[in-house]
Design an enzyme around this catalytic site. Structure first.
Site, PDB file in Angstrom:
ATOM      1  N   ASN A  42      32.828  44.576  20.395  1.00  0.00           N
ATOM      2  CA  ASN A  42      33.806  43.944  19.519  1.00  0.00           C
ATOM      3  C   ASN A  42      34.494  42.745  20.155  1.00  0.00           C
ATOM      4  O   ASN A  42      34.965  41.854  19.438  1.00  0.00           O
ATOM      5  CB  ASN A  42      34.860  44.984  19.111  1.00  0.00           C
TER       6      ASN A  42
ATOM      7  N   TYR B 112      32.203  29.204  17.952  1.00  0.00           N
ATOM      8  CA  TYR B 112      32.159  30.568  17.432  1.00  0.00           C
ATOM      9  C   TYR B 112      30.883  30.803  16.636  1.00  0.00           C
ATOM     10  O   TYR B 112      30.192  31.811  16.807  1.00  0.00           O
ATOM     11  CB  TYR B 112      33.388  30.803  16.556  1.00  0.00           C
TER      12      TYR B 112
ATOM     13  N   LYS C 155      27.839  33.469  17.641  1.00  0.00           N
ATOM     14  CA  LYS C 155      27.511  34.613  16.799  1.00  0.00           C
ATOM     15  C   LYS C 155      26.054  34.546  16.316  1.00  0.00           C
ATOM     16  O   LYS C 155      25.401  35.586  16.170  1.00  0.00           O
ATOM     17  CB  LYS C 155      28.463  34.693  15.605  1.00  0.00           C
TER      18      LYS C 155
ATOM     19  N   ASP D 295      36.713  43.739  31.270  1.00  0.00           N
ATOM     20  CA  ASP D 295      36.566  42.307  31.009  1.00  0.00           C
ATOM     21  C   ASP D 295      35.077  42.054  30.856  1.00  0.00           C
ATOM     22  O   ASP D 295      34.331  42.093  31.835  1.00  0.00           O
ATOM     23  CB  ASP D 295      37.147  41.486  32.165  1.00  0.00           C
ATOM     24  N   VAL D 296      34.629  41.813  29.640  1.00  0.00           N
ATOM     25  CA  VAL D 296      33.185  41.715  29.398  1.00  0.00           C
ATOM     26  C   VAL D 296      32.567  40.492  30.066  1.00  0.00           C
ATOM     27  O   VAL D 296      31.343  40.417  30.205  1.00  0.00           O
ATOM     28  CB  VAL D 296      32.864  41.703  27.891  1.00  0.00           C
TER      29      VAL D 296
END
Length: 254
Positions: A108, A177, A181, A81-82
């Protein structure tokens, strides 16, 4: 393709260590039990790399890893779990103990494609969660795994980004999002400059609009989007393609 240079920075050269053969390389792919991460894991395994398939849900991860093993690859499911510092630390300790190295890291894991939101009315809780996964998750996972690459003077770090996070990207949708990013791209550039000449290549890759659960129907085949990520994960040491943003192996603007 020529190496990506940093204008104004003196080159820090060091003697390159021999590149490990693909069969000697160990890769970690986050968010890999489905979609793009699953296909990246498949393609790396086909190339002979030992793949650690990171997944938040161990049962889903093991199911995905079993499928790839049936296809002939060396793929092991690892819980990851990042967004959890404890999960990241435990995995780093496990990789060090079992392998003593990590050659490839594919950041990813991503989420919160908030296509129906706009900047003026975004749910800031969603924005925070997007940053926690898409930026900070990749950031802390990289910090934890980097010593395993520095030990051998070899590594490939691939941050899976998006063209909608580019500075010149137009659009008002997907604010959480898009911002997360864009921040990941900034982190990629800083890390690349810090690691220039170390034998560890750092790049960001946009896979394009891919037909996955998050991307939805109508996108390009997953295998096509994954191919550019795998290319960056398997880059040779010369020429040193480093500190760039790519789609389909071609450099794009930040």
């Amino acid at each position: 393709m020529n190496a990506v240079a940093f204008p104004g920075r003196p080159s820090r050269r060091r003697t390159l260590v021999p590149e490990p053969e693909p069969s000697q390389r160990v890769a970690l792919v986050s968010g890999a039990n489905r979609g793009l991460g699953f296909e990246v894991s498949r393609q790396l395994a086909v190339a002979g790399v030992t793949v650690l398939l990171g997944a938040r849900r161990p049962l889903a991860g093991e199911k995905a890893a079993r499928q790839l093993r049936r296809e002939g690859g060396t793929v092991l499911s690892v819980p990851l779990d990042v967004t959890s510092s404890a999960s990241v630390r435990e995995l780093a300790a496990r990789i060090e103990g079992e392998y003593g190295r990590l050659d490839i890291l594919v950041n990813n894991a991503g989420a919160y494609f908030d296509a129906d939101n706009q900047a003026s009315s975004a749910n800031l809780d969603v924005v925070r969660q997007a940053l926690e996964t898409n930026l900070l998750g990749a950031w802390q996972l990289t910090e934890a795994m980097l010593p395993l690459m520095q030990r051998h003077g070899y590594g490939r770090i691939v941050n899976v980004s998006s063209g909608c996070g580019a500075n010149n990207s137009d659009g008002t949708s997907c604010p959480a999002y898009r911002v997360s990013k864009a921040a990941l791209n900034s982190h990629t550039r800083m890390l690349a400059q810090e690691l220039e000449g170390s034998g560890i290549l750092v790049n960001a890759v946009c896979p394009g609009w891919v037909a996955t659960d998050m991307g939805g129907h109508g996108g390009r085949p997953v295998a096509e989007g994954a191919a550019g990520i795998v290319w960056a994960a398997m880059l040779p040491s010369r020429p040193a393609i480093h500190g760039g943003f790519f789609r389909d192996r071609q450099r794009i603007d930040w």
